[in-house]
Scaffold this active site. Structure first.
Site, PDB file in Angstrom:
ATOM      1  CG  ASP A  93      22.948 -37.026  16.811  1.00 45.58           C
ATOM      2  OD1 ASP A  93      23.236 -38.734  16.906  1.00 45.58           O
ATOM      3  OD2 ASP A  93      22.439 -37.107  15.581  1.00 45.58           O
ATOM      4  CB  THR A  95      29.530 -40.022  20.703  1.00 48.08           C
ATOM      5  OG1 THR A  95      28.622 -39.397  20.887  1.00 48.08           O
ATOM      6  CG2 THR A  95      30.210 -40.707  22.294  1.00 48.08           C
TER       7      THR A  95
END
Ligand SMILES: O=P(O)(O)OC[C@@]1(O)O[C@H](CO)[C@@H](O)[C@@H]1O
Ligand SMILES: [Mg+2]
Ligand SMILES: [Mg+2]
Length: 280
Positions: A93, A95
């Site tokens: 979470d 990226t």
């Protein structure tokens, strides 16, 4: 009393830590960046590798459990939450942060049974912070108990939000209208870590009073939302009313005073639900 999900939670912590090592090792390697729903919705081979690592290791230990994984859904699997024990996984979470080496990147693992969240694990792997919550047993960061801020005055608050990965002009307009309304209250500041999971942990830690976003997915928030409520916070829909983790909308706050004040300023909209295909 025996906690029947303790084994699963212990495994989630172990595998999140291992996944975090893979992410850290990959951070300075060459990354092939691909896109998904829009040109700013990024994915790398590390996202896919980490998701497979987590799913394979859980399958070996808990062969009957089900999964909702961000990259599996991107590859065509249905996003369906049933009553079965279900692991809800966001392998990376943040990226975009990972791609740019901006140092807030999390492995997020939620676990739900009968559609109720049982535990949540968010490993902020570049900070080496392991956030955990077990339903009814509190929230922790590296084993230290967490609690939300006790601030009731919106004008003394810091609020977290994100711009998200949609560049649809109407969505962007709504996001900026909400932001302008909230900044103008005025509040002390707006922050965003670039990771919904970490933003939720910041609410749980009392570093920000609230976090809201429209456009997130169930895997972004499944783990962090339990960490917020176990730290004493609340979850609502951005228009008030109960949160629906599949609705792509969330408001997490330290208390109802702050939440109600934000609801008056948020210009809401409704992206397609995560489970749209299965509910039709
Ligand atoms: O794609 P990723 O890195 O797992 O999710 C990152 C993220 O940008 O997606 C949400 C918006 O969809 C954000 O708030 C969240 O932090
Ligand atoms: Mg995510
Ligand atoms: Mg992700």
């Amino acid at each position: 009393m025996v906690d029947i999900w303790q084994n699963a939670m212990d495994h989630a912590v172990t595998i999140a830590r291992r996944a975090g090592e893979v992410v850290r090792e990959a951070l300075h390697e060459d990354r092939k960046v691909m896109t998904k729903s829009s040109s700013v919705d990024l994915v790398t081979q590390t996202d896919q590798k980490v998701e497979q690592l987590i799913i394979q290791s859980v399958k070996e230990k808990f062969p009957t459990h089900r999964f909702i994984g961000e990259e599996s859904v991107a590859a065509g699997e249905v996003c369906e939450l049933t009553d079965s024990p279900t692991w809800i996984i966001d392998p990376i979470d943040g990226t975009t942060n990972f791609v740019h080496t901006f140092p807030f990147v999390a492995v997020s693992i939620g676990f739900s049974v009968n559609k109720q969240s049982e535990f949540g694990v968010v490993y902020s792997c570049l900070e080496d912070k392991m956030f955990t919550a077990r339903r009814g047993r509190g929230a922790f960061c590296n084993d230290q108990p967490l609690s939300v801020s006790d601030q009731e005055d919106i004008k003394q608050s810091v609020i977290a939000t994100e711009f998200g990965s949609s560049r649809d002009p109407e969505a962007v307009n709504n996001i900026f209208t909400s932001l302008r309304n909230i900044v103008s209250l005025p509040i002390h500041g707006v922050r965003g870590a670039g990771s919904a999971a970490i933003n939720l942990c910041l609410v749980a830690s009392g570093c920000v009073e609230a976090y809201y976003e429209i456009g997130i997915h169930v895997w972004d928030i499944a783990a962090g939302s339990l960490i917020v409520t176990e730290a004493g916070g609340i979850l609502l829909d951005v228009e008030g009313g109960p949160v629906d983790l599949m609705s792509r909308r969330i408001l997490a706050a330290n208390n109802t005073t702050i939440a109600d004040r934000l609801i008056r300023e948020i210009q809401s909209f409704s992206p397609p639900r995560d489970d749209e295909e299965v509910t039709q």
